[in-house]
Design an enzyme around this catalytic site. Structure first.
Site, PDB file in Angstrom:
ATOM      1  CB  THR A 155      -0.869  -0.004   1.266  1.00 16.35           C
ATOM      2  OG1 THR A 155      -1.744  -1.115   1.207  1.00 16.35           O
ATOM      3  CG2 THR A 155      -1.676   1.282   1.407  1.00 16.35           C
TER       4      THR A 155
ATOM      5  NE  ARG B  50      -9.526  -6.689   2.969  1.00 18.24           N
ATOM      6  CZ  ARG B  50      -8.447  -5.915   2.994  1.00 18.24           C
ATOM      7  NH1 ARG B  50      -8.124  -5.177   1.956  1.00 18.24           N
ATOM      8  NH2 ARG B  50      -7.683  -5.866   4.050  1.00 18.24           N
TER       9      ARG B  50
ATOM     10  N   GLY C 241      -5.057  -4.622   6.642  1.00 14.11           N
ATOM     11  CA  GLY C 241      -6.096  -3.632   6.889  1.00 14.11           C
ATOM     12  C   GLY C 241      -7.035  -3.901   8.047  1.00 14.11           C
TER      13      GLY C 241
ATOM     14  N   GLY D 173      -0.207  -1.750   5.767  1.00 14.22           N
ATOM     15  CA  GLY D 173      -0.170  -2.996   6.533  1.00 14.22           C
ATOM     16  C   GLY D 173      -1.485  -3.729   6.368  1.00 14.22           C
TER      17      GLY D 173
ATOM     18  N   GLY E  58     -10.518  -2.622   2.456  1.00 14.19           N
ATOM     19  CA  GLY E  58      -9.506  -2.568   3.513  1.00 14.19           C
ATOM     20  C   GLY E  58      -9.562  -1.266   4.273  1.00 14.19           C
TER      21      GLY E  58
HETATM   22  N1  GLY Z   1      -3.749  -1.818   3.925  1.00 14.37           N
HETATM   23  C1  GLY Z   1      -4.229  -2.407   2.760  1.00 14.37           C
HETATM   24  C2  GLY Z   1      -5.351  -3.305   2.947  1.00 14.37           C
HETATM   25  O1  GLY Z   1      -5.363  -4.096   3.883  1.00 14.37           O
HETATM   26  O2  GLY Z   1      -6.248  -3.250   2.172  1.00 14.37           O
END
Ligand code: GLY
Length: 320
Positions: free
Chosen positions: A187, A215, A241, A239, A217
């Site tokens: 990310t 989904r 999410g 990290g 995040g």
């Molecule tokens: N931080 C990215 C995610 O988990 O979607």
């Protein structure tokens, strides 16, 4: 009196392998240069974080834009958020499949919509109506990620098969190891302070490998993956999410700064809190209006870079 600008960017927190370290450093350095060009000519922090994130969305090194992880159906599904600390205006998109630069759509929402958040087809329709071209999902998919998903799903199927004796059939395909700090999570994000003394933040992601379609995040959720308020701080997280969402971690960190703590301390505290409270792994960049920065991660490595008028630096490990 004009403020001296500051820009901080990140490109993911995990165990970045040696063979892709250079690509990560190059990627965050290129993003830093693009954002800095905006700030040094007197542009806004909002424009700076947008431009910095666009560079990383376009860079296949990262889990954002083209080259992102694929979901369980083999599609790229993207989330992004941008937030203006001066006005608290924000724009977010979630689960978009036909935008090369979701942060550009998020910025249009911030600037031109009374709403804050659009998802899926509605987000893409809004983007198209506001001059952002749509692309095919296949244009965002690269062979490296097709192979990564194939390998992940075949290993997960093997594990499921071996667990079937113990009655745990099928769990693995839907539950990657969220508590593993070595799992790739690229990310991207940026925080900036401009000459007018305003701060802003942006975050963009392809989410997690093999995620279930739909989904969402942490990255595009206000206060989770991104936050900006002139009265506290600008923050962008990276990290896994779900743990980050549970703690509303970017806002949690900004609140510590509003209470009088320095970003460096707050960033470290956020990483300890993430690990201790929910066994989460990731990283964070933080910046306040005084130009103090915080960069921290509780993973083996995190790609980061920052620039002020006096100093510029980049790395993959941030010592506390
Ligand atoms: N931080 C990215 C995610 O988990 O979607």
């Amino acid at each position: 009196m004009p403020t001296d600008p500051v820009l901080v960017v990140h490109g993911g927190a995990w165990a970045i392998p040696d063979d892709v370290v250079d690509a990560h450093i190059r990627g965050v350095t290129n993003a830093l240069a693009a954002g800095w060009r905006v700030l040094e000519r007197g542009g806004s922090s909002l424009d700076a974080v947008e431009e910095a994130v666009v560079i990383m969305e376009d860079d296949e090194t990262f889990d954002a834009g083209r080259g992102s992880f694929l979901n369980r159906d083999g599609k790229v599904q993207l989330d992004a958020l941008i937030m203006d600390g001066a006005t608290l205006r924000a724009g977010g998109v979630g689960c978009v499949e036909h935008l090369r630069n979701p942060v550009r759509a998020a910025r249009k929402i911030l600037s031109e919509s009374p709403h804050v958040y659009f998802v899926g087809e509605g987000a893409e329709k809004f983007a198209a109506e506001h001059g952002i071209p749509l692309c095919k999902n296949e244009d965002l998919v690269i062979p490296r990620e097709v192979e990564r998903l194939r390998q992940y799903q075949s290993e997960a199927a093997q594990r499921d098969l071996s667990q079937s004796d113990s009655g745990q059939v099928g769990k693995e395909l839907f539950a990657p190891a969220a508590d593993d700090p070595t799992i790739s999570l690229d990310t991207v994000g940026a925080v900036a302070l401009d000459r007018d003394g305003n701060i802003a933040a942006a975050t963009s992601t392809g989410g997690t490998l093999n995620k279930a379609p739909g989904r969402l995040g942490d990255s595009s959720l206000i206060g989770c993956g991104c936050y900006a308020d002139n009265e506290s701080a600008a923050a962008s997280t990276t990290g896994w999410g779900e743990p980050i969402m549970k703690l509303v971690l970017a806002k949690w960190t900004a609140d510590r700064i509003a209470a009088g703590n320095l970003p460096e301390w707050a960033a470290q505290e956020a990483m300890s809190y993430l690990k201790q409270r929910v066994n989460g792994h990731g990283g964070i960049i933080v910046l306040n209006r005084e130009g103090h920065i915080g960069i921290a991660h509780n993973t083996p490595r995190m790609a980061w870079a920052y620039r002020t008028f006096k100093k510029q630096d980049a790395g993959i490990v941030r010592e506390s």
